[in-house]
Design a protein around this motif. Structure first.
Motif, mmCIF file in Angstrom:
data_model
loop_
_atom_site.group_PDB
_atom_site.id
_atom_site.type_symbol
_atom_site.label_atom_id
_atom_site.label_comp_id
_atom_site.label_asym_id
_atom_site.label_seq_id
_atom_site.Cartn_x
_atom_site.Cartn_y
_atom_site.Cartn_z
ATOM 1 N N ASN A 168 3.180 9.090 10.629
ATOM 2 C CA ASN A 168 3.768 8.089 9.733
ATOM 3 C C ASN A 168 5.273 8.292 9.668
ATOM 4 O O ASN A 168 5.801 9.243 10.264
ATOM 5 N N ARG A 202 -5.393 10.862 11.636
ATOM 6 C CA ARG A 202 -5.527 9.522 11.038
ATOM 7 C C ARG A 202 -4.556 8.555 11.719
ATOM 8 O O ARG A 202 -3.385 8.881 11.943
ATOM 9 N N SER A 221 1.770 -3.902 7.798
ATOM 10 C CA SER A 221 2.280 -3.339 9.056
ATOM 11 C C SER A 221 1.782 -4.158 10.238
ATOM 12 O O SER A 221 0.672 -4.715 10.215
ATOM 13 N N LEU A 227 7.192 1.771 13.036
ATOM 14 C CA LEU A 227 6.428 1.109 11.965
ATOM 15 C C LEU A 227 7.291 0.012 11.352
ATOM 16 O O LEU A 227 8.424 0.263 10.937
ATOM 17 N N LYS A 266 -1.689 -3.528 11.684
ATOM 18 C CA LYS A 266 -2.879 -4.023 10.980
ATOM 19 C C LYS A 266 -3.069 -5.530 11.139
ATOM 20 O O LYS A 266 -4.085 -6.069 10.704
ATOM 21 N N ASN A 305 6.921 7.396 3.938
ATOM 22 C CA ASN A 305 5.513 7.352 3.530
ATOM 23 C C ASN A 305 4.952 8.752 3.331
ATOM 24 O O ASN A 305 4.164 8.987 2.410
ATOM 25 N N VAL A 342 0.805 -1.234 0.000
ATOM 26 C CA VAL A 342 0.000 0.000 0.000
ATOM 27 C C VAL A 342 0.834 1.279 0.000
ATOM 28 O O VAL A 342 0.282 2.362 0.177
ATOM 29 N N VAL A 343 2.165 1.145 -0.207
ATOM 30 C CA VAL A 343 2.982 2.366 -0.254
ATOM 31 C C VAL A 343 3.757 2.434 -1.563
ATOM 32 O O VAL A 343 3.688 1.515 -2.386
HETATM 33 C C1 LMR Z 1 0.060 2.987 7.139
HETATM 34 O O1 LMR Z 1 -1.075 2.588 6.834
HETATM 35 O O2 LMR Z 1 0.275 4.094 7.591
HETATM 36 C C2 LMR Z 1 1.232 2.072 6.910
HETATM 37 O O3 LMR Z 1 0.933 0.804 7.369
HETATM 38 C C3 LMR Z 1 1.542 2.006 5.469
HETATM 39 C C4 LMR Z 1 2.689 1.088 5.195
HETATM 40 O O4 LMR Z 1 2.433 -0.013 4.744
HETATM 41 O O5 LMR Z 1 3.819 1.510 5.440
#
Ligand code: LMR
Length: 327
Positions: A204, A164, A85, A229, A88, A208, A28-29
């Motif tokens: 973040n 967020r 991550s 992270l 999640k 990112n 997702v990045v």
């Molecule tokens: C986020 O959603 O901020 C991070 O998990 C994105 C990532 O994969 O680095």
């Protein structure tokens, strides 16, 4: 079949360079982040080590799936590989994955690595298996900073603003301790939510922030380094177990090398991104003094007590013990 979705046939003829096994690696990045580069490194190594019998297709920047969707896609075999991550992963591996979100838990990258390279890491990876997932490696990213459309110089500056976060109860507690409102958004939606004013800020790592162009829609950045992270590289377990032994071992080796690469570049990539953010002139970068950092720590200390309601204290103690020995 996994949950009704047909998995590719990896057992019979699908093992030649003409008809390769496809691994769709979704993330997702941006491709220009440590994770993006490591995914491409894995592709290069995996294809070379299997002499083309495996083809890895890397899909960065949520081009296939957003945060939660990509985990579901992996579970049903619609993609084969992710680097998600730790925050999640609580939904599929249990709440102890959130422990890494505790504020100011690690003093540096080595402290994080010492924690996950030992029994703690192995235990956590095993907990993904009942969800049909196989965790294969931990990839570093780095320390998070805050950005907002106003200066965030002390915890008091968070009152009443909307920040967020990723989907983690510890991150909810963290932001509540600061007096902010929280909103969970997938990475792909953060830019637009900040641009439209739906959100005031976010946390973040610099790579990112830079690669998602968040500095175009934020005016201040505080180098708080308050949280860490990092990722687990994971595959669909059924897909993985069905691979021919020699291919699986070649992929394991390729991933081992890609992991070393990921972990060797993460810190420098974030340093470089922070410099690029400063040089962009688009936001003001604030470096908190030691005194201000002490206040952040004090304000966030209650998060540990709250998290003890759902984090195994033995897990936290084991992480602390491994990290203490890190150099
Ligand atoms: C986020 O959603 O901020 C991070 O998990 C994105 C990532 O994969 O680095």
């Amino acid at each position: 079949m996994a949950n009704g979705w047909p998995l590719p046939d990896t057992t019979a003829q699908a093992q030649t360079a003409k008809d390769p096994i496809i691994i769709q690696f979704s993330h997702v990045v941006g491709a220009d982040t440590a994770k993006g580069k490591a995914a491409l490194k894995f592709k290069e190594l995996a294809e070379a080590r299997t002499a083309g019998r495996v083809r890895v297709e890397v899909y960065p920047d949520s081009t296939l799936y957003k945060d939660r969707e990509e985990l579901q896609a992996l579970q049903i075999g619609a993609v084969q590989m992710l680097a998600t991550s730790l925050s999640k992963l609580a939904t599929v591996g249990g709440s102890d994955f959130e422990v890494f979100d505790l504020p100011f838990l690690f003093k540096d990258h080595a402290a994080f690595r010492a924690a996950v390279d030992g029994p703690v890491g192995a235990t956590l990876l095993r907990r993904l298996e009942p969800s049909g997932l196989q965790g294969l490696a931990f990839w570093d990213n780095g320390f998070k900073v805050f950005t907002a459309n106003r200066p965030l110089l002390s915890p008091a500056d968070f009152r009443g603003i909307k920040i967020r976060i990723q989907s983690s109860r510890i991150l909810v507690s963290q932001m509540k301790a600061l007096g902010a409102d929280v909103s969970i958004h997938p990475m792909a939606n953060v830019y637009e939510a900040l641009r439209s004013g739906q959100l005031d800020g976010q946390e973040n790592v610099p790579t990112n922030i830079y690669s998602q162009h968040l500095h175009d829609v934020q005016s201040h950045l505080s180098v708080t380094r308050h949280g860490y992270l990092a990722y687990v590289v994971l595959v669909n377990r059924q897909f993985w177990n069905q691979l021919p032994y020699d291919i699986r071992e070649a992929l394991r080796l390729a991933l081992h090398e890609a992991t070393q690469y990921a972990n060797s570049i993460a810190e420098a990539e974030n340093q470089r991104a922070l410099e690029l953010l400063k040089a962009s002139g688009k936001l003001t970068v604030h470096e908190p003094t030691a005194q201000m950092l002490a206040l952040w720590r004090e304000t966030l200390a209650p998060v540990y007590r709250q998290a003890s309601a759902w984090i195994d204290p033995a897990m936290l103690a084991a992480i602390r013990a491994s990290s203490a020995g890190a150099r």
